[in-house]
Motif scaffolding. Structure first.
Motif, PDB file in Angstrom:
ATOM      1  N   ASN A 127       0.808  -1.218   0.000  1.00  0.00           N
ATOM      2  CA  ASN A 127       0.000   0.000   0.000  1.00  0.00           C
ATOM      3  C   ASN A 127       0.843   1.272   0.000  1.00  0.00           C
ATOM      4  OD1 ASN A 127      -2.478  -1.374   0.075  1.00  0.00           O
ATOM      5  ND2 ASN A 127      -2.359  -1.611   2.315  1.00  0.00           N
ATOM      6  N   SER A 128       2.106   1.129  -0.343  1.00  0.00           N
ATOM      7  CA  SER A 128       2.984   2.305  -0.278  1.00  0.00           C
ATOM      8  C   SER A 128       2.537   3.433  -1.187  1.00  0.00           C
ATOM      9  CB  SER A 128       4.420   1.894  -0.635  1.00  0.00           C
ATOM     10  OG  SER A 128       4.916   0.968   0.294  1.00  0.00           O
ATOM     11  N   ALA A 129       1.896   3.100  -2.291  1.00  0.00           N
ATOM     12  CA  ALA A 129       1.467   4.134  -3.242  1.00  0.00           C
ATOM     13  C   ALA A 129      -0.050   4.275  -3.278  1.00  0.00           C
ATOM     14  CB  ALA A 129       1.994   3.812  -4.635  1.00  0.00           C
ATOM     15  N   ARG A 130      -0.736   3.641  -2.343  1.00  0.00           N
ATOM     16  CA  ARG A 130      -2.192   3.775  -2.298  1.00  0.00           C
ATOM     17  C   ARG A 130      -2.546   5.023  -1.495  1.00  0.00           C
ATOM     18  NH1 ARG A 130      -6.305   0.134   1.153  1.00  0.00           N
ATOM     19  NH2 ARG A 130      -8.241   1.142   0.513  1.00  0.00           N
ATOM     20  N   VAL A 131      -3.089   6.023  -2.212  1.00  0.00           N
ATOM     21  CA  VAL A 131      -3.311   7.359  -1.638  1.00  0.00           C
ATOM     22  C   VAL A 131      -4.776   7.532  -1.267  1.00  0.00           C
ATOM     23  CG1 VAL A 131      -3.199   9.844  -2.091  1.00  0.00           C
ATOM     24  CG2 VAL A 131      -1.396   8.340  -2.938  1.00  0.00           C
ATOM     25  N   VAL A 132      -4.995   8.139  -0.109  1.00  0.00           N
ATOM     26  CA  VAL A 132      -6.340   8.475   0.361  1.00  0.00           C
ATOM     27  C   VAL A 132      -6.361   9.975   0.671  1.00  0.00           C
ATOM     28  CG1 VAL A 132      -8.050   8.154   2.199  1.00  0.00           C
ATOM     29  CG2 VAL A 132      -6.839   6.184   1.264  1.00  0.00           C
ATOM     30  N   TYR A 133      -7.424  10.658   0.206  1.00  0.00           N
ATOM     31  CA  TYR A 133      -7.531  12.106   0.390  1.00  0.00           C
ATOM     32  C   TYR A 133      -8.451  12.430   1.566  1.00  0.00           C
ATOM     33  CZ  TYR A 133      -5.734  12.154  -4.399  1.00  0.00           C
ATOM     34  OH  TYR A 133      -4.980  11.958  -5.528  1.00  0.00           O
ATOM     35  N   SER A 134      -8.132  13.509   2.243  1.00  0.00           N
ATOM     36  CA  SER A 134      -8.975  13.995   3.342  1.00  0.00           C
ATOM     37  C   SER A 134      -8.797  15.504   3.464  1.00  0.00           C
ATOM     38  CB  SER A 134      -8.613  13.299   4.658  1.00  0.00           C
ATOM     39  OG  SER A 134      -7.268  13.592   5.012  1.00  0.00           O
ATOM     40  N   ILE A 135      -9.739  16.124   4.163  1.00  0.00           N
ATOM     41  CA  ILE A 135      -9.688  17.578   4.387  1.00  0.00           C
ATOM     42  C   ILE A 135      -9.176  17.848   5.795  1.00  0.00           C
ATOM     43  CG2 ILE A 135     -11.108  19.632   4.740  1.00  0.00           C
ATOM     44  CD1 ILE A 135     -12.743  18.976   2.411  1.00  0.00           C
ATOM     45  N   LEU A 136      -8.114  18.614   5.883  1.00  0.00           N
ATOM     46  CA  LEU A 136      -7.600  19.029   7.180  1.00  0.00           C
ATOM     47  C   LEU A 136      -8.218  20.339   7.642  1.00  0.00           C
ATOM     48  CD1 LEU A 136      -3.793  18.183   6.843  1.00  0.00           C
ATOM     49  CD2 LEU A 136      -5.649  16.752   7.723  1.00  0.00           C
ATOM     50  N   TYR A 171     -12.434  31.029   0.456  1.00  0.00           N
ATOM     51  CA  TYR A 171     -12.226  29.898   1.349  1.00  0.00           C
ATOM     52  C   TYR A 171     -10.881  29.260   1.003  1.00  0.00           C
ATOM     53  CZ  TYR A 171     -17.205  30.219   2.481  1.00  0.00           C
ATOM     54  OH  TYR A 171     -18.443  30.662   2.885  1.00  0.00           O
ATOM     55  N   GLN A 172     -10.129  28.906   2.052  1.00  0.00           N
ATOM     56  CA  GLN A 172      -8.864  28.202   1.843  1.00  0.00           C
ATOM     57  C   GLN A 172      -9.005  26.803   2.439  1.00  0.00           C
ATOM     58  OE1 GLN A 172      -4.825  29.176   3.753  1.00  0.00           O
ATOM     59  NE2 GLN A 172      -4.647  30.072   1.704  1.00  0.00           N
ATOM     60  N   VAL A 173      -8.914  25.826   1.566  1.00  0.00           N
ATOM     61  CA  VAL A 173      -9.118  24.440   1.964  1.00  0.00           C
ATOM     62  C   VAL A 173      -7.765  23.726   1.928  1.00  0.00           C
ATOM     63  CG1 VAL A 173     -10.305  22.287   1.407  1.00  0.00           C
ATOM     64  CG2 VAL A 173     -11.460  24.481   1.068  1.00  0.00           C
ATOM     65  N   LEU A 174      -7.460  23.006   3.013  1.00  0.00           N
ATOM     66  CA  LEU A 174      -6.212  22.248   3.098  1.00  0.00           C
ATOM     67  C   LEU A 174      -6.530  20.767   2.893  1.00  0.00           C
ATOM     68  CD1 LEU A 174      -3.161  22.457   3.632  1.00  0.00           C
ATOM     69  CD2 LEU A 174      -3.656  22.044   6.058  1.00  0.00           C
ATOM     70  N   ILE A 175      -5.986  20.207   1.822  1.00  0.00           N
ATOM     71  CA  ILE A 175      -6.229  18.813   1.453  1.00  0.00           C
ATOM     72  C   ILE A 175      -4.980  17.985   1.765  1.00  0.00           C
ATOM     73  CG2 ILE A 175      -6.781  17.212  -0.402  1.00  0.00           C
ATOM     74  CD1 ILE A 175      -9.084  18.992   0.281  1.00  0.00           C
ATOM     75  N   GLN A 176      -5.203  16.826   2.398  1.00  0.00           N
ATOM     76  CA  GLN A 176      -4.100  15.902   2.679  1.00  0.00           C
ATOM     77  C   GLN A 176      -4.246  14.642   1.837  1.00  0.00           C
ATOM     78  OE1 GLN A 176      -2.415  14.560   6.783  1.00  0.00           O
ATOM     79  NE2 GLN A 176      -3.928  13.006   6.249  1.00  0.00           N
TER      80      GLN A 176
END
Length: 533
Positions: A199-208, A238-243
């Motif tokens: 899973n080293s390259a399996r990316v999941v997005y979320s909002i910080l 609006y400033q949204v921080l995405i991880q």
């Protein structure tokens, strides 16, 4: 490669009681075959004058792919594996050689034991695998004991790269008042680790940062609105921080972040509004027709085309006297004078003005009427004006030879301003160079100044000046025409001398008259010459 007559490659990672153990139990090396004892045999024969004869030789485990862990930080060279041939009886008669990618510089082999080591740390993202060739040769003659064999050393991936947003920071916009789930934009993070392993390259997005206004799909990175009726007039930016986190978002995964600057674009969801319901303007009565006499403004919280305002005067008191237009630059309502003002006639006007949106959005008509109304009162200011004659011009008649000082008429002017200043009269000397007339400065009566002769000048044109006593600079003029009337001052005269003859036998009532020169002397008539009886 495994079925041909070649060097048997054995990977001896850990040897314990005759057993072979892989260094990576979850993922067996590729190309491993369990048929060595059954059918993978090399034909090896006795050596004769350096020439090899071959016979079948029993093979053990056969490997064609080795693995080396990337980013190895140990102090000793990293052990990769072991090359071995069944021809090696342990008597040091066989020498192992290595060639190909990185041979000698990255990888080294023990010529006697066949042990392969990596001399330095490797980076899979720089080079994922190395193709090398191995051969067993006679240590004395240096002649090959078997054909050269090719194998691969694959750099085993570790999670040493965090996801990166190569296109960030992002900018996006979405219309205000959008429903929940409206698409805003999509972000994408890339991970340089091996996507085929773990899973080293399996990316999941979320909002910080950016909730509860927006959401992000954890798999696709699509950002959508998460709150209904977001109002640009309340908050526009609006400033949204995405991880983006690898290892499927699990604890210990590496993460990267990016910023998404989202702007709410304007829609026409606000009507114009007057700052006050009553506007009081003052306008001089001397204002020119077509001039701007005042400005009012309705403010619209929207921007651009959505903030354009149209003004109209509600039919009534001011509709005939005033008009209103919109200033395209600042959306002010400019009140225009349509007809002349007169303080003495009407001192004030009151009317209503509607302000409405020029471009309506039917989606928001349920919010209410998209217009506002204000009352405008215009007070007409009195201006110190010159006197006004009661006639636009005057005509007077006078008989010739009228004695000097005779009054022939009068003019009248008055001050219509509230001050009602007295008026003084005078004759413009340029219009009466010979001073034929005079005027009473208070009463405005015009009199002759000398005898007039119709036969010399039959008509006189003079100009009368009226001046305000309390403001001499305010004057007005009126034209006066004086006609000189004829009198019977001359008896009639014959154009030439006449002589009359009356015959002695003339009858009563008989008229005979001829020129003297035309009568014959033989006529026996009584001659009555001029001045003869």
């Amino acid at each position: 490669m495994l079925t041909r007559n070649c060097l048997l490659l054995f990977l001896w990672i850990l040897v314990d009681d005759g057993s072979v153990f892989s260094l990576r139990p979850p993922l067996p090396p590729l190309g491993r075959s369990r048929t060595g004892r059954e059918r993978a045999r090399s034909l090896v024969g006795p050596m004769r004058n350096g020439a090899a004869g071959f016979q079948r030789v029993k093979r053990g485990w056969v490997w064609n792919q080795f693995f080396v862990l990337e980013e190895y930080m140990g102090s000793d060279p990293q052990y990769v594996g072991k090359l071995h041939t069944d021809l090696d009886k342990g008597d040091s008669a066989v020498k192992y050689t290595l060639s190909g990618d990185g041979a000698g510089s990255i990888f080294t082999i023990d010529q006697t034991t066949g042990d392969i080591h990596a001399l330095r740390s490797l980076d899979r993202e720089e080079k994922p695998y190395y193709t090398l060739r191995a051969q067993a040769v006679d240590i004395d003659t240096n002649r090959p004991l078997e054909p050269e064999s090719e194998f691969v050393i694959k750099v085993q991936d570790i999670n040493d790269n965090e996801p990166k947003f190569l296109e960030g920071p992002y900018r996006a916009s979405v219309p205000e008042m959008s429903p929940v789930g409206t698409y805003v934009t999509q972000v994408t993070a890339t991970d340089a680790d091996d996507p085929t392993y773990g899973n080293s390259a399996r990316v999941v997005y979320s909002i910080l940062h950016g909730q509860p206004y927006f959401s992000v799909d954890p798999k696709t990175g699509v950002i959508k609105t998460a709150l209904p009726n977001m109002d640009r007039e309340v908050k526009e930016q609006y400033q949204v921080l995405i991880q983006a986190k690898d290892m499927g978002g699990q604890l210990g995964g590496l993460a990267g972040t990016t910023t998404v600057n989202i702007t709410l674009s304007d829609v026409n969801d606000n009507p114009p509004r007057f700052s006050k319901s009553f506007f009081h303007l003052r306008v001089p009565e001397s204002s020119a027709v077509g001039s701007a006499v005042g400005r009012i403004k309705a403010h619209d919280l929207d921007i651009g085309k959505n903030a354009e305002v149209e003004y109209t005067i509600v039919p009534g008191d001011g509709g005939a006297m005033f008009d209103i237009t919109t200033n395209e630059h600042n959306q002010e309502g400019i009140i225009i004078l349509k007809r002349p003002l007169d303080f003495e006639t009407k001192k004030a006007y009151t009317f209503k003005v509607d302000a409405s949106n020029a471009h309506l959005d039917p989606r928001f008509q349920s919010f209410g009427a998209f217009k506002d109304t204000a009352t405008v009162k215009i007070n007409v200011l009195d201006v110190d004006e010159p006197p006004v004659f009661n006639k636009p011009s005057y005509m007077m008649d006078v008989y010739e030879d009228t004695p000097a000082g005779t009054i022939i008429g009068a003019v009248t002017a008055q001050d219509l301003d509230a001050s009602s200043s007295p008026v003084r009269y005078s004759i413009d000397w340029k219009s009466d160079l010979d001073s034929y007339f005079d005027i009473d400065p208070v009463e405005g009566t015009i009199s002759t100044n000398e005898l007039l002769d119709r036969e010399s000048i039959a008509q006189h044109n003079i100009s009368i000046v009226a001046t305000k006593l309390n403001s001499p600079v305010l004057t007005s003029r009126v034209a006066v025409t004086v006609h000189v009337l004829d009198i019977n001052e001359f008896p009639p005269e014959l154009a030439s001398p006449y002589e009359t003859f009356v015959c002695e036998n003339a009858k009563v009532g008989q008229v005979r008259s001829r020129l003297l020169s035309s009568l014959p002397f033989s006529v026996h008539c009584l001659h009555l010459g001029r001045n003869k009886h």
